[in-house]
Motif scaffolding. Structure first.
Motif, PDB file in Angstrom:
ATOM      1  N   VAL A  76      -0.733 -16.976 -28.296  1.00  0.00           N
ATOM      2  CA  VAL A  76      -0.343 -16.306 -27.056  1.00  0.00           C
ATOM      3  C   VAL A  76       1.076 -15.773 -27.252  1.00  0.00           C
ATOM      4  N   SER A  78       4.263 -13.661 -25.888  1.00  0.00           N
ATOM      5  CA  SER A  78       4.807 -13.326 -24.569  1.00  0.00           C
ATOM      6  C   SER A  78       5.941 -12.326 -24.613  1.00  0.00           C
ATOM      7  N   ARG A  80       6.390  -9.314 -25.419  1.00  0.00           N
ATOM      8  CA  ARG A  80       5.900  -7.973 -25.726  1.00  0.00           C
ATOM      9  C   ARG A  80       5.864  -7.118 -24.465  1.00  0.00           C
ATOM     10  N   SER A  85      -0.064 -11.596 -24.308  1.00  0.00           N
ATOM     11  CA  SER A  85      -1.333 -11.152 -24.878  1.00  0.00           C
ATOM     12  C   SER A  85      -1.857 -12.202 -25.850  1.00  0.00           C
ATOM     13  N   THR A  87      -3.681 -13.201 -29.468  1.00  0.00           N
ATOM     14  CA  THR A  87      -3.976 -12.796 -30.843  1.00  0.00           C
ATOM     15  C   THR A  87      -4.910 -13.827 -31.455  1.00  0.00           C
ATOM     16  N   GLN A 103     -12.146  -7.169 -27.239  1.00  0.00           N
ATOM     17  CA  GLN A 103     -10.847  -7.134 -26.572  1.00  0.00           C
ATOM     18  C   GLN A 103     -10.746  -8.316 -25.608  1.00  0.00           C
ATOM     19  N   ARG A 105      -8.395  -9.773 -22.451  1.00  0.00           N
ATOM     20  CA  ARG A 105      -7.340  -9.481 -21.479  1.00  0.00           C
ATOM     21  C   ARG A 105      -6.913 -10.779 -20.810  1.00  0.00           C
ATOM     22  N   LEU A 106      -5.610 -11.018 -20.772  1.00  0.00           N
ATOM     23  CA  LEU A 106      -5.068 -12.281 -20.271  1.00  0.00           C
ATOM     24  C   LEU A 106      -4.339 -12.088 -18.945  1.00  0.00           C
ATOM     25  N   VAL A 119      -8.923 -15.317 -18.869  1.00  0.00           N
ATOM     26  CA  VAL A 119      -9.105 -14.344 -19.952  1.00  0.00           C
ATOM     27  C   VAL A 119     -10.472 -13.694 -19.795  1.00  0.00           C
ATOM     28  N   PRO A 129      -9.869  -6.644 -30.873  1.00  0.00           N
ATOM     29  CA  PRO A 129      -8.758  -7.478 -30.422  1.00  0.00           C
ATOM     30  C   PRO A 129      -7.643  -7.390 -31.444  1.00  0.00           C
ATOM     31  N   GLU A 130      -6.485  -7.748 -31.007  1.00  0.00           N
ATOM     32  CA  GLU A 130      -5.343  -7.693 -31.905  1.00  0.00           C
ATOM     33  C   GLU A 130      -5.418  -8.861 -32.855  1.00  0.00           C
TER      34      GLU A 130
END
Lengths: 132, 86
Positions: A76, A78, A80, A85, A87, A103, A105-106, A119, A129-130
């Motif tokens: 996680v 933070s 950014r 987000s 990873t 993907q 989303r949080l 999420v 997803p990243e």
């Protein structure tokens, strides 16, 4: 819109404080990535939010009981633009690919006593997803 | 698996599992997550088990099935103990 999956989790700050008091660095190293530890600086409120987000993400990945998903394979981030987000690496990334979840989303929130995270997983893979 | 190991697992669950009910009332096969053990509490249980039995749960065992019941934990502890060099 593709298939959606949802995960949520709640963690009290007190739980994290007790884990830190009981297990200290061993707790931190088993659960959080180096980047998370660097960003959180050991703050229980911050760590509670990250743990809730990890668990929410794992639930959104819909693992079977035999799926191995180490906590450190979900990160996680933070610090950014656009907020925190998720990873994925290793087993969590493998699971996301198996599930076709492209993907995550949080949503993350804290109250006076704890943190909650939701999420939402999106699939099939319109966007990846990243991964790191 | 011996009763003493399951007794020790129950002690760990009582101290760290944050279960809303009495651990002694749970059967060996009762689902601990259904009984109220949170995911975060399962981390504490894992670390306390490592202390109690002087072992370490490898990544391959970080899955729900390993921590879902006293019987499952007991099996995992037995497996790890057998793998540990004397």
């Amino acid at each position: 819109m593709g298939r959606l999956s949802v995960g949520m989790d709640l963690v009290s700050f007190r739980e994290v404080e007790e884990a830190l008091a009981s297990f200290g660095d061993r707790y931190l190293r088993r659960v959080f990535t180096d980047q998370e530890l660097s960003e959180s600086r050991g703050d229980a409120r911050d760590l509670a939010g990250r743990f809730a987000a990890k668990e929410a993400a794992i639930k959104a990945l819909t693992p079977e009981v035999e799926d191995v998903v180490p906590w450190r394979s979900v990160g996680v981030l933070s610090r950014r633009p656009g907020g925190p987000s998720i990873t994925l690496t290793g087993k969590a990334m493998e699971l996301s690919r198996r599930r076709g979840i492209s993907q995550l989303r949080l949503g993350l929130s804290r109250t006076g006593e704890g943190a909650g995270a939701v999420v939402i997983g999106h699939g099939p893979r319109a966007n990846r997803p990243e991964h790191s | 698996m011996s009763d003493s190991i399951r007794d020790e697992i129950r002690r760990v669950l009582s101290d760290h599992g944050r279960l809303p009910g009495d651990v002694s009332s749970l059967s060996d096969d009762a689902d601990l997550f259904q009984a109220g053990m949170t995911s975060h509490a399962s981390v504490n249980v894992m670390l306390a088990l490592e202390d109690a039995f002087d072992l370490e749960f490898p990544d391959r065992m970080l899955k729900r099935s390993v921590f879902e019941s006293i019987a499952a934990i007991s099996d995992a502890v037995g497996q790890l103990t057998a793998e540990t060099p004397a």
